[in-house]
Each structure stands twice: as C-alpha cells, then as structure tokens.
Design a protein around this motif. Structure first.
Motif, PDB file in Angstrom:
ATOM      1  N   LEU A 166      49.847  42.563  45.682  1.00 20.61           N
ATOM      2  CA  LEU A 166      50.320  41.195  45.497  1.00 20.61           C
ATOM      3  C   LEU A 166      50.629  40.902  44.030  1.00 20.61           C
ATOM      4  CD1 LEU A 166      47.752  39.577  47.924  1.00 20.61           C
ATOM      5  CD2 LEU A 166      50.199  39.829  48.350  1.00 20.61           C
ATOM      6  N   GLU A 203      54.014  39.493  42.270  1.00 23.24           N
ATOM      7  CA  GLU A 203      54.032  38.323  41.387  1.00 23.24           C
ATOM      8  C   GLU A 203      54.658  38.684  40.043  1.00 23.24           C
ATOM      9  OE1 GLU A 203      53.462  35.314  42.201  1.00 23.24           O
ATOM     10  OE2 GLU A 203      52.597  35.671  44.177  1.00 23.24           O
ATOM     11  N   VAL A 210      58.664  39.264  40.243  1.00 25.92           N
ATOM     12  CA  VAL A 210      59.533  38.076  40.180  1.00 25.92           C
ATOM     13  C   VAL A 210      59.791  37.629  38.753  1.00 25.92           C
ATOM     14  CG1 VAL A 210      59.545  36.666  42.272  1.00 25.92           C
ATOM     15  CG2 VAL A 210      57.469  36.821  40.989  1.00 25.92           C
ATOM     16  N   ILE A 229      56.588  39.712  55.933  1.00 29.63           N
ATOM     17  CA  ILE A 229      55.942  38.758  55.030  1.00 29.63           C
ATOM     18  C   ILE A 229      56.605  38.701  53.659  1.00 29.63           C
ATOM     19  CG2 ILE A 229      53.804  38.271  53.792  1.00 29.63           C
ATOM     20  CD1 ILE A 229      52.418  39.569  56.267  1.00 29.63           C
ATOM     21  N   ASP A 258      57.990  35.618  51.578  1.00 27.43           N
ATOM     22  CA  ASP A 258      57.174  35.087  50.491  1.00 27.43           C
ATOM     23  C   ASP A 258      57.889  35.147  49.146  1.00 27.43           C
ATOM     24  OD1 ASP A 258      55.010  34.283  51.905  1.00 27.43           O
ATOM     25  OD2 ASP A 258      53.582  35.714  51.055  1.00 27.43           O
ATOM     26  N   TYR A 259      58.773  36.134  48.994  1.00 22.30           N
ATOM     27  CA  TYR A 259      59.433  36.319  47.690  1.00 22.30           C
ATOM     28  C   TYR A 259      60.937  36.217  47.857  1.00 22.30           C
ATOM     29  CZ  TYR A 259      54.799  37.716  46.312  1.00 22.30           C
ATOM     30  OH  TYR A 259      53.457  37.709  46.060  1.00 22.30           O
ATOM     31  N   GLU A 294      47.555  36.755  57.003  1.00 26.76           N
ATOM     32  CA  GLU A 294      47.261  35.651  56.088  1.00 26.76           C
ATOM     33  C   GLU A 294      46.259  36.011  55.006  1.00 26.76           C
ATOM     34  OE1 GLU A 294      46.357  32.159  58.322  1.00 26.76           O
ATOM     35  OE2 GLU A 294      48.423  31.902  58.953  1.00 26.76           O
ATOM     36  N   GLY A 295      45.766  37.227  55.047  1.00 25.75           N
ATOM     37  CA  GLY A 295      44.800  37.621  54.028  1.00 25.75           C
ATOM     38  C   GLY A 295      45.461  38.037  52.723  1.00 25.75           C
ATOM     39  N   ARG A 296      46.664  37.568  52.472  1.00 32.16           N
ATOM     40  CA  ARG A 296      47.316  37.960  51.216  1.00 32.16           C
ATOM     41  C   ARG A 296      46.831  37.085  50.072  1.00 32.16           C
ATOM     42  NH1 ARG A 296      51.068  35.928  54.919  1.00 32.16           N
ATOM     43  NH2 ARG A 296      52.665  34.480  54.195  1.00 32.16           N
ATOM     44  N   LEU A 297      45.566  37.233  49.766  1.00 27.53           N
ATOM     45  CA  LEU A 297      44.873  36.406  48.788  1.00 27.53           C
ATOM     46  C   LEU A 297      44.396  37.291  47.635  1.00 27.53           C
ATOM     47  CD1 LEU A 297      42.536  34.888  51.512  1.00 27.53           C
ATOM     48  CD2 LEU A 297      44.651  33.829  50.708  1.00 27.53           C
ATOM     49  N   ILE A 298      44.690  36.866  46.430  1.00 32.42           N
ATOM     50  CA  ILE A 298      44.168  37.611  45.274  1.00 32.42           C
ATOM     51  C   ILE A 298      42.862  36.950  44.849  1.00 32.42           C
ATOM     52  CG2 ILE A 298      44.686  38.532  42.983  1.00 32.42           C
ATOM     53  CD1 ILE A 298      47.646  37.991  43.550  1.00 32.42           C
ATOM     54  N   ILE A 299      41.774  37.314  45.533  1.00 31.34           N
ATOM     55  CA  ILE A 299      40.504  36.659  45.220  1.00 31.34           C
ATOM     56  C   ILE A 299      39.813  37.378  44.074  1.00 31.34           C
ATOM     57  CG2 ILE A 299      38.179  36.232  46.129  1.00 31.34           C
ATOM     58  CD1 ILE A 299      39.535  35.298  48.706  1.00 31.34           C
ATOM     59  N   ARG A 300      39.890  38.698  44.057  1.00 36.74           N
ATOM     60  CA  ARG A 300      39.377  39.416  42.887  1.00 36.74           C
ATOM     61  C   ARG A 300      40.558  40.137  42.244  1.00 36.74           C
ATOM     62  NH1 ARG A 300      35.004  43.417  44.514  1.00 36.74           N
ATOM     63  NH2 ARG A 300      36.070  44.991  43.336  1.00 36.74           N
ATOM     64  N   PHE A 352      50.198  39.170  33.145  1.00 36.49           N
ATOM     65  CA  PHE A 352      51.237  40.162  33.463  1.00 36.49           C
ATOM     66  C   PHE A 352      52.151  40.479  32.288  1.00 36.49           C
ATOM     67  CE2 PHE A 352      49.669  39.914  37.446  1.00 36.49           C
ATOM     68  CZ  PHE A 352      49.958  38.779  38.160  1.00 36.49           C
ATOM     69  N   ASN A 380      46.639  32.495  43.930  1.00 31.95           N
ATOM     70  CA  ASN A 380      47.791  32.511  44.828  1.00 31.95           C
ATOM     71  C   ASN A 380      47.458  31.877  46.180  1.00 31.95           C
ATOM     72  OD1 ASN A 380      46.379  34.571  46.125  1.00 31.95           O
ATOM     73  ND2 ASN A 380      48.205  35.786  46.539  1.00 31.95           N
ATOM     74  N   TYR A 381      46.347  31.133  46.211  1.00 32.61           N
ATOM     75  CA  TYR A 381      45.923  30.502  47.466  1.00 32.61           C
ATOM     76  C   TYR A 381      45.406  29.089  47.219  1.00 32.61           C
ATOM     77  CZ  TYR A 381      41.559  32.224  45.465  1.00 32.61           C
ATOM     78  OH  TYR A 381      40.533  32.499  44.593  1.00 32.61           O
ATOM     79  N   ARG A 420      31.033  41.699  45.968  1.00 27.97           N
ATOM     80  CA  ARG A 420      31.241  41.723  44.514  1.00 27.97           C
ATOM     81  C   ARG A 420      29.920  41.374  43.844  1.00 27.97           C
ATOM     82  NH1 ARG A 420      35.602  37.701  42.816  1.00 27.97           N
ATOM     83  NH2 ARG A 420      34.201  36.952  41.227  1.00 27.97           N
TER      84      ARG A 420
END
Lengths: 434, 434
Positions: A142, A146, A149, A186, A190-191, A413-419, A426, B41-42, B419
């Motif tokens: 992911l 990001e 783009v 997806i 999304d992009y 739907e788990g396309r989450l950047i949690i860690r 970037f 991103n969420y 984590r």
C-alpha cells in the motif's frame, strides 16, 4: 523460570505451531507436566498468511491465543520466550527468562525463510512466515502505491508498482494470484490517478514448473490460471542478487522493483546446543529416527518442519508442511507417554492426504493421492479444508464471513496501513509545487 | 503534491475522521475538486477503540479504508501525509509530500490526548486515541501478565497487575469495565499460576462524579456497575505525577503501578500557521463562527473536535464527540457549495441526540435529551447505535459476530501480542534457576 516443581515428568515443548499444538493436546490428562514455550503468545495458521498480506483477512482471524488452547489442561504452563540454547548434559534449556530443566524436550520450532546465504537479498526482500511479516508486506504494497501517486519520474514509478515474487511454491503462487486480484478489483478503483495497467506481478521460479511438489497437471493449470490473471511467470530463472532496486538473475534478465517477496526456500529454525552429528547443516534440520527422537539423544525429540526423518520413501524427510507436523505431533504425544511407561513406541508413518493451492476466485488445484482436480470445485474444497482446519469457532466464522463478503463484493477491506513498514516520509519536495 | 490542476474550486480537507468524512460525502458530485489528507490511510471508529485495546475486537473491524470511501467520487483525491503548516497568505498548505494550493481549506484534524503540560506523565503513560495506541495498550496489558508470572518479588508483581485509569469520562469508564470483565472471564483462566484476585483496576476522577458530562443518574449507576465489577473508583483525586512506577496525587494517596492509561483530557490537534487570535490556546482549539469559518479567514474552516464554536448555550464550544463532528461536517459541505455559488450560508445548530456509555455485559447508561434509562435495554441500544454507525457492511457484520461470540462465551480472543510494546526481554535471570 518460575515453573512449579514437577512431581510428574516434565515435558518441555519449544514452539506452538501445528506440531507443538498437536502434541500438547495429546498430552492432556496424562499425568505429565507440560511447559510450552513460544516467542509469540499465539498460534499462527500459516496457510492463510498470504491473505493477511493482501488485505483479505485480519491478522487476528488466523491467530489463536496459545494460553487459551491449554487453558483447561492440568499442570500445563505457557511461557512467552525464545530459547537461546539447549544444555543437553544438564538436561536444561537456557532462555531469556531463565533456565528450565526438562525430562523430555520436544523441539517444534518450525522453519524460517532460507536466503541460501545471500545477505543482500535477506536485507532487501520481504519474507512471509509470520504474522508481523505479512502485515509488513501489506503495508509495503500500500505504501508503494501511495508513493507511486506522488512521483513523476516514470522509471521510479514503475519500479514501485512492479512486484516480484521469487519462488513458485504454493506461497508464491497464492500470493501472486491474490495480488493479481487486488490489482483488478481494488487498486484500479483506489488509485484512479495511476495507470494501474502498468502494475506488474512477476513470479520467478528456478525450476521448469511452478508448484513442483504437486502433479504436472496442477503445475500446468496453476500456470494457466495465473497467466489469465495477468501474472508473468519466469521459469528456469535463478535470482542471483537484489540490491533494493534491481534483481539480477543467472541470465540477462533483470527486474527493477521496489518490492521483492522471497518465498524461494525454507530451512529449519534450529536451536543451538545439539551435537553437529544430529543436524543436517545445509537445511538446518534435525535428524530424527522414526519415533522423532533426535539422533544421539534419548529424551530429546524434534517434530514438524525442523525434523528430518530420512526414510526410503522420503530420503529428504517429509515435506515441510502442516500435515506431517500435525501427524508427527500427535503420534509423539502417544509415544512419549509410552516411553514414560516403558512401553514400545510406535514408528511414524506419514499419511499423505494430498496437497492443494488456490490461485484466485473459483480457481484452485487439488492433488489427492490418486486423483487430481481443479477449478471451482477444487476452490470450494480448498476453502472448506482451510476453514475446518482453523482453530476456534470464532475464527472460522469470521474468516467465512470475510470470504463471502470478499467474493460477492470483489473486495478486500483490510487494506489498512496500521503498522507502517517504510519508516520515513516517502519523498521530500524542494520545489514550490502545487 | 502531484494533484491534477483544478478547473473546479479545490477544497482541501485535512483529516478523515467523523467530520472530514461527513464533509467529503456531502461534496460528492458538486463540481468541486476535493483533496482529502490524512496521516493514516483509514478512518477510525474511535468509540470502539477500548474494545480493540482489551482484545474484544480486531483493529481492522473498526477501521475503514479512506480511499474506498471516496473511490467512486469524481475529482476526489486522497493523499497519505501529515500537514506541517498552513500558509494563509499564499493560500497553500505545506506537507511532507509537497505543497498544495487550496481555494477552500477545512481543518478536521480532531483531537489528541491532553497531559496538561506534564511531560513525565506523557512519557510514562498510555493514551488511547488511535488504533496503534490501542494495540499498544493491548500488548502492554498482556505483556504485564506474562511478566508477572515470571517474577517472584511481590511488590513488583502487584505493580504489574495493578491498572490505573486516569479520567472518569466515557473512555475511562468503558475501559475500566472491559478490563474488569477480562479479569473475571479470561485472565483468571489464562494465568492459573497467578493470583488474579490481586489484579486491581483503579479509576481516578478529579471531579466528584464519573461521566460528569452525563446525568447524575448515569454517573451514579455507572459507578454502581463498576463497583460490582470490582473496579475501585477514586473521586476528587487529581493525579500530580507518574514516574513510570508510582502515581502521586494531590492527597496522600499513591499508586504503585506499571500501567497508567490516561484519558483525563483532550485538546485540539492544531495545525500551525493560523493567526493566534483565532486560537483558544489552553485547549488548542480553533475559534469558528456559526458557519464553521475560522475567525479572521473567509476560506478556511474548522470542524469537529478541533473547532470551537462559542455560543450562548455552548460557551466552551460543542462537546468533543462524534455527533457534533458529523453534524458540522455535513452542514459545512452544504455551506461551502452555497459560498461558491454566492448564496447565504446556514448557521450551525447542534441537535443533541443524547449520550451513552457501556460498562459491561448487560450494563449501559443512556441519556436522551429528556429521558434516562440503564441496564440491559440500554446496553442493547448502545450496541445497536454503535453497529449502525460503523462504516461498511463487513465491519458491522464482523463486529456483530464478535459481540455475539464474546457474549455467549464470555471471551475475547484478540488477546494477541502481535506488535510487542515492551521492546526488551522482560527480565534476565542470573541465577541457575530451574
């Protein structure tokens, strides 16, 4: 290690994977003290890691608390630790939380990624053997998008959306299929400001077919499935290096990519302290006899991926997969009890139930011992087998629900950047760009 | 920032919380270009963070991909970044991924934990405003228990299983209740070698009642519920410091604890660059008029927690909760379009739908504008309202399924340390202890 003194014989199990858990369950109510050690406090259902990596499932759905498994077993103890060394003379293990004496020791430490000694590949590529590693892959995929783009330089941009998977075994194949479906269903939506057609998924296999532990039909069909999904398959190509930018191979072929996922090999996750004669150095596995007893020791056993039982029909040991681990763990439980009671142990015999791999929706290949099939029905069988194998009713239900949802909605739907995986921002613009 | 040039007016929204999302939805198909920025991103459904922290829900169940929300909106862009500064003169924002010109800017950055300037408390205690923070709390609770089983020193041990929550608002109350239920239903079984009766849950409130933004009945009943669950409530106690070992207060009272969760205050998450006159410094909020226009600016708006609309009936602005954020976001969407079309904007009026808090199974308190109730029915209402408010069908279904399972089984299977929070090994033994 603050474990109550044992009046019963103490069995120490290192590792709560398939083998360790199957063994622990078998030792319930057998008048033994069991100490289970693991560096995580959960069991991981590894066959579904690739779905966590691609956002189809949450990590918690394929993990199960180890303490819950042994919660109701008498004289069972769990400790969260890694093991530094085994002192076979003094019959004790040395860990970061103290030493512990054992009467019987079972090494069920599983396997880890094998980079065949290439440190640069190890440093620059991603592995997928644990939940944290899978979450890192998810974040990286992911984050690449990001970043893509934002970037105008086209070679930089295409390297960010060029994914290279090295290794055409089930893990590489399943991950390639999942990535291809993410692309189609997806990432394209999304992009909208990226030209997603330029996203590449390359699967590199050193041999002349993918899924080379399965039947030729399975290899062929999996290859067709993947090609239809847009995955580029490179056979008979051996990766020689990856410096973080470019993959070089044994031919002229090179790949410019920001993401290499390495599933090209595994090796045993050895614990030090065993005699060199009991080890198979190149694959880091432990030689065991038919009772899973480590060569040269009476009270030390190894089960699962880390164990190598060299038999005539399995000269290189059993395949490093869930089934042998489960079967060995279960039998060893019975055998240790027999050993304690001075009865004869039963030699292990592997019942090959077949193997399978899924490539995408409605697409799977299944090899039973005497029968092969593929397509939609194979895909249902794959799902069913994985669902019933998951530990815990809630995990089964949540995974099932996710699968139905993902199937109907073509979504993950788990396309989450949690860690976050990339620690730094970037890019930094110096221009006053708007 | 590599956003296509806008032919339509460009509206930049900083923050994808309740306010930002409500606003974005309202701007769909309105011939404006919208750029949504967030450092995640969420979208996070904050009211259920405490259930992630206590292992009742997975993080993914209360998070929703921001790109998915705007996926089908024309001329909408998402960028993953934090914002460094606003340059109000040049009408642009400065971010880590470049600058961006705005025609209209909406600050929807929400709030963060307020330590009231005490750096030592900030360093040593846990906050619970984001998903990563909640996962840290989850890990810490479990790591404390894993460590407590290893330790013999009794004061050390009791400090590890003594939990202190500072702040008796909904977050503190809900977390205290969830911890108390974990103690009873799970930790007791998971840690048979610990004396779980010694686990303490202390809730410290500086005022003379908990839930002091709710009715007196609610405060009273919540207090009774918590006491029945074994939570110790300390009212009229103000925490003065926490050095990582001991909490000191404005009285003789002290607490030795390894875990302090600080929910005693919030402040706006300000972005720098606005004129000092438009800020309320002590709470870091932004003064807005009834159109959510930032005082002193025509094209800059603030909505949700960070906005402070001082009205006669709300002299300190609206409560920093989901409802005002949602309502302000929605109206602002309409008002910006009106502004673009040179029509009169509509002043904001807050519709107080009431407030509620859950303490545990079958235990909740609900204050409607003219009616109060509590107990089992309130608990069902609480669940229903939270379920329908979650974004996404799959999240609703998974949360519902988890709640049913947790209710029937008295369980929370998310007790996974995925984590780790404590980076180092817990203890190192020098003795040759077995």
């Amino acid at each position: 290690m603050n474990i109550p003194n044992a009046t019963n014989p103490r069995i120490v199990i290192i590792g709560g994977g398939f083998a360790g858990i199957a063994l622990a369950k078998e030792l319930k109510d057998k008048n033994v003290q069991v100490v289970l050690l693991d560096k995580h406090n959960y069991h991981t259902f590894q066959p579904l890691l690739y779905q966590v990596a691609t956002g189809g499932l949450e990590a918690g759905s394929i993990a199960y608390p180890l303490r819950k498994i042994i919660q109701e077993y008498k004289d069972f103890y769990f400790r969260l630790t890694s093991v530094a060394e085994i002192d076979t003379k003094k019959q004790k293990i040395i860990t970061e939380i103290g030493d512990l004496h054992y009467d019987y020791l079972v090494i069920a430490t599983g396997s880890k990624t094998n980079y065949f000694g290439n440190k640069e590949i190890e440093r620059n590529s991603m592995a997928m053997k644990t939940i944290p590693q899978s979450l890192n892959i998810r974040s990286l995929i992911l984050e690449n998008f990001e970043q893509a783009v934002l970037i105008k330089d086209s070679s930089e941009k295409s390297s960010l959306i060029n994914f290279v998977l090295v290794g055409g075994g089930p893990t590489g194949v399943e991950l390639a299929g999942a990535l291809a479906e993410m692309k189609k269903a997806i990432l394209q939506k999304d992009y909208p400001d990226l030209d997603i057609k330029k996203m590449q998924i390359n699967l590199i296999q050193s041999g002349d077919r993918i899924l080379n532990t399965m039947s030729e039909e399975s290899s062929k069909e999996a290859e067709d499935f993947l090609k239809n999904l847009g995955v580029k398959i490179w056979k008979n190509v051996r990766v020689t290096n990856y410096d973080g930018r470019t993959i070089t191979t044994n031919s002229d072929l090179t790949f410019d990519t920001a993401t290499v996922i390495w599933t090209a090999g595994v090796k045993g996750a050895l614990v030090s302290g065993l005699d060199a004669a009991s080890l198979v150095e190149n694959v880091k596995r432990i030689r065991v006899n038919q009772y899973n007893q480590v060569k040269g020791y009476d009270t030390i056993f190894a089960v699962g991926d880390v164990a190598m039982m060299e038999l005539d029909n399995y000269p290189e040991g059993h395949p490093m997969m869930a089934q042998p681990a489960l079967q060995q763990g279960k039998l060893l439980g019975e055998n240790i009890i027999k050993l304690i009671h001075k009865q004869n142990m039963v030699p292990f015999e592997y019942h090959d139930k077949g193997s399978m791999a899924t490539i995408g929706r409605n697409k799977a290949v299944v090899d039973l011992p005497h029968y092969h099939f593929s397509g939609v029905f194979a895909w249902f069988v794959w799902m069913f087998v994985h669902l019933v194998s998951l530990i815990g009713f809630k995990n089964k239900a949540v995974v099932f629900l996710n699968w139905i949802y993902n199937y109907i909605r073509f979504d993950r739907e788990g396309r989450l950047i949690i860690r976050p995986y990339k620690k730094k921002s970037f890019v930094t613009f110096t221009s006053d760009e708007v």
